[in-house]
Write a protein that holds these residues in place. Structure first.
Motif, short mmCIF file in Angstrom:
data_model
loop_
_atom_site.label_atom_id
_atom_site.label_comp_id
_atom_site.label_asym_id
_atom_site.label_seq_id
_atom_site.Cartn_x
_atom_site.Cartn_y
_atom_site.Cartn_z
N ALA A 243 0.84 -1.21 0.00
CA ALA A 243 0.00 0.00 0.00
C ALA A 243 0.87 1.26 0.00
O ALA A 243 0.78 2.10 0.89
N SER A 244 1.70 1.36 -1.03
CA SER A 244 2.71 2.42 -1.05
C SER A 244 2.47 3.48 -2.12
O SER A 244 3.39 4.21 -2.50
N THR A 245 1.22 3.60 -2.57
CA THR A 245 0.93 4.61 -3.59
C THR A 245 0.58 5.98 -3.01
O THR A 245 0.44 6.95 -3.74
N GLY A 246 0.44 6.05 -1.70
CA GLY A 246 0.11 7.33 -1.06
C GLY A 246 0.35 7.26 0.43
O GLY A 246 0.67 6.20 0.98
N GLY A 247 0.23 8.40 1.09
CA GLY A 247 0.29 8.47 2.55
C GLY A 247 1.60 7.99 3.14
O GLY A 247 2.69 8.21 2.60
N ILE A 248 1.49 7.31 4.28
CA ILE A 248 2.67 6.82 4.98
C ILE A 248 3.44 5.83 4.12
O ILE A 248 4.67 5.85 4.08
N GLY A 249 2.74 4.95 3.42
CA GLY A 249 3.40 3.96 2.59
C GLY A 249 4.27 4.60 1.51
O GLY A 249 5.40 4.16 1.26
N PHE A 250 3.75 5.64 0.87
CA PHE A 250 4.51 6.35 -0.16
C PHE A 250 5.75 7.00 0.45
O PHE A 250 6.85 6.93 -0.13
N ALA A 251 5.59 7.61 1.62
CA ALA A 251 6.73 8.27 2.28
C ALA A 251 7.81 7.24 2.65
O ALA A 251 9.00 7.52 2.55
N ILE A 252 7.38 6.05 3.09
CA ILE A 252 8.34 4.99 3.41
C ILE A 252 9.07 4.55 2.15
O ILE A 252 10.31 4.40 2.14
N ALA A 253 8.32 4.32 1.08
CA ALA A 253 8.93 3.91 -0.18
C ALA A 253 9.95 4.96 -0.65
O ALA A 253 11.05 4.61 -1.10
N LYS A 254 9.59 6.22 -0.52
CA LYS A 254 10.50 7.30 -0.92
C LYS A 254 11.76 7.29 -0.07
O LYS A 254 12.88 7.40 -0.59
N GLY A 255 11.60 7.14 1.26
CA GLY A 255 12.76 7.12 2.14
C GLY A 255 13.69 5.96 1.85
O GLY A 255 14.93 6.12 1.87
N LEU A 256 13.14 4.80 1.57
CA LEU A 256 13.96 3.63 1.25
C LEU A 256 14.68 3.81 -0.08
O LEU A 256 15.86 3.47 -0.22
N ALA A 257 13.96 4.36 -1.07
CA ALA A 257 14.58 4.61 -2.38
C ALA A 257 15.70 5.64 -2.26
O ALA A 257 16.76 5.50 -2.89
N GLU A 258 15.48 6.67 -1.46
CA GLU A 258 16.53 7.69 -1.25
C GLU A 258 17.76 7.09 -0.59
O GLU A 258 18.87 7.61 -0.75
N SER A 259 17.55 6.00 0.16
CA SER A 259 18.67 5.34 0.83
C SER A 259 19.33 4.28 -0.06
O SER A 259 20.21 3.55 0.40
N GLY A 260 18.87 4.17 -1.29
CA GLY A 260 19.53 3.29 -2.25
C GLY A 260 18.86 1.97 -2.52
O GLY A 260 19.33 1.20 -3.37
N ALA A 261 17.78 1.66 -1.80
CA ALA A 261 17.10 0.38 -2.03
C ALA A 261 16.31 0.41 -3.33
O ALA A 261 15.82 1.45 -3.77
N ASP A 262 16.22 -0.76 -3.96
CA ASP A 262 15.25 -0.95 -5.03
C ASP A 262 13.90 -1.18 -4.35
O ASP A 262 13.81 -2.00 -3.43
N VAL A 263 12.86 -0.50 -4.80
CA VAL A 263 11.59 -0.53 -4.07
C VAL A 263 10.46 -1.03 -4.97
O VAL A 263 10.29 -0.56 -6.10
N ILE A 264 9.71 -1.98 -4.44
CA ILE A 264 8.52 -2.50 -5.11
C ILE A 264 7.32 -1.71 -4.60
O ILE A 264 7.04 -1.70 -3.40
N ILE A 265 6.64 -1.05 -5.52
CA ILE A 265 5.49 -0.21 -5.18
C ILE A 265 4.22 -1.02 -5.38
O ILE A 265 3.94 -1.51 -6.48
N ASN A 266 3.44 -1.12 -4.31
CA ASN A 266 2.21 -1.91 -4.36
C ASN A 266 0.97 -1.03 -4.21
O ASN A 266 0.93 -0.13 -3.39
N GLY A 267 -0.02 -1.34 -5.01
CA GLY A 267 -1.32 -0.70 -4.91
C GLY A 267 -2.35 -1.58 -5.60
O GLY A 267 -2.02 -2.60 -6.20
N ARG A 268 -3.61 -1.16 -5.53
CA ARG A 268 -4.69 -1.99 -6.05
C ARG A 268 -5.01 -1.73 -7.51
O ARG A 268 -5.77 -2.48 -8.12
N SER A 269 -4.45 -0.66 -8.09
CA SER A 269 -4.73 -0.37 -9.49
C SER A 269 -3.45 0.03 -10.21
O SER A 269 -2.52 0.58 -9.61
N ALA A 270 -3.42 -0.26 -11.51
CA ALA A 270 -2.27 0.10 -12.32
C ALA A 270 -2.07 1.61 -12.33
O ALA A 270 -0.93 2.11 -12.32
#
Length: 264
Positions: free
Chosen positions: A14-41
């Motif tokens: 659930a990383s397309t918005g809100g806290i999940g998006f912010a977490i995904a952004k923080g991990l990506a900024e730290s160099g991780a490859d990030v899998i973005i999950n949501g219910r719609s394309a």
């Protein structure tokens, strides 16, 4: 402290918005490859586009699946390989009178908030243990401790996440894999903004002011006396996922602004 997650693959549900998006952004900024999950394309691609705009060179993968059912989790797992970091952020919430909360609602909350994390952890932990490194984080809530009278069904699922995370931490003890919970309090998330949009329109007050008033009226024990930002929550999660956090496991880490009136 420099957090470097280069070479690590992170799944944030659930990383397309809100806290999940912010977490995904923080991990990506730290160099991780990030899998973005949501219910719609559309929502997943929109999040990836925003992140690519903000983080040059970010490696991001789409994962479209609704995690409120076993079939949805299986759909997601069919697209994954080599996940080092699992952030179980998927969840639903909403006030409802206890007497009016039927079995179907309880089941929907349980499947979404608890079983999605159970299923993903069961599938992804073995490979982490085999490699000798991994991170699993459950995004719980201060409502796990301060059960809201108007959201008992929600609070129960958040408490269950704490038990699940603690048990899993003990289950993989000594493996190099850590499992923790993070407990946000009132947060300026997309969901909160949606909940308050009519009040913003009616009063003309900025969202931050209304959030502060909400906190003081509904969470008067707050020490910071305001809502947290999604970035403040994400900062804790990124640290827990880091190499530096290797001695933190089985913990319930609060980003609640001091709402929970407890010295532990």
């Amino acid at each position: 402290m420099k957090i470097d997650l280069s070479g690590k693959v992170a799944l944030v549900t659930a990383s397309t918005g809100g806290i999940g998006f912010a977490i995904a952004k923080g991990l990506a900024e730290s160099g991780a490859d990030v899998i973005i999950n949501g219910r719609s394309a559309q929502s997943v691609q929109g999040a990836i586009t925003r992140l690519q705009h903000d983080i040059h060179g970010a490696t991001l993968y789409p994962a479209i699946a609704d995690l409120s059912s076993a079939a949805g989790v299986e759909q997601l797992l069919g697209t994954l390989s080599g996940v080092d970091i699992l952030v179980n952020n998927a969840g639903i919430y909403g006030p409802q009178d206890f007497y009016a909360t039927d079995d179907a609602t309880w089941e929907n909350y349980w499947q979404t908030n608890v079983m999605s994390g159970v299923r993903l952890s069961r599938a992804l932990l073995p490979a982490m243990v085999e490699k000798g490194w991994g991170r699993v984080v459950f995004i719980s809530s201060e409502s796990a401790c301060n059960i809201p009278a108007d959201m008992i069904h929600y609070g129960v699922t958040k408490t269950a996440q704490l038990s699940l995370a603690r048990g899993l931490a003990k289950f993989v003890a000594g493996s190099g894999v850590t499992v923790n919970s993070v407990l946000p309090g009132p947060t300026l998330s997309d969901g909160f903004a949606e909940m308050m949009k009519d009040e913003v329109a009616k009063t003309g007050k900025p969202l931050e002011q209304l959030a502060k008033e909400f906190v003081m009226a509904n969470r008067p024990a707050s020490v910071i006396q305001r809502a947290a930002s999604v970035e403040e929550v994400a900062n804790m999660v990124v640290y827990v996922c880091s190499l530096q956090a290797s001695a933190t496991s089985g913990a319930a880490l609060r980003v609640d602004g001091g709402v929970i009136d407890d010295i532990v």
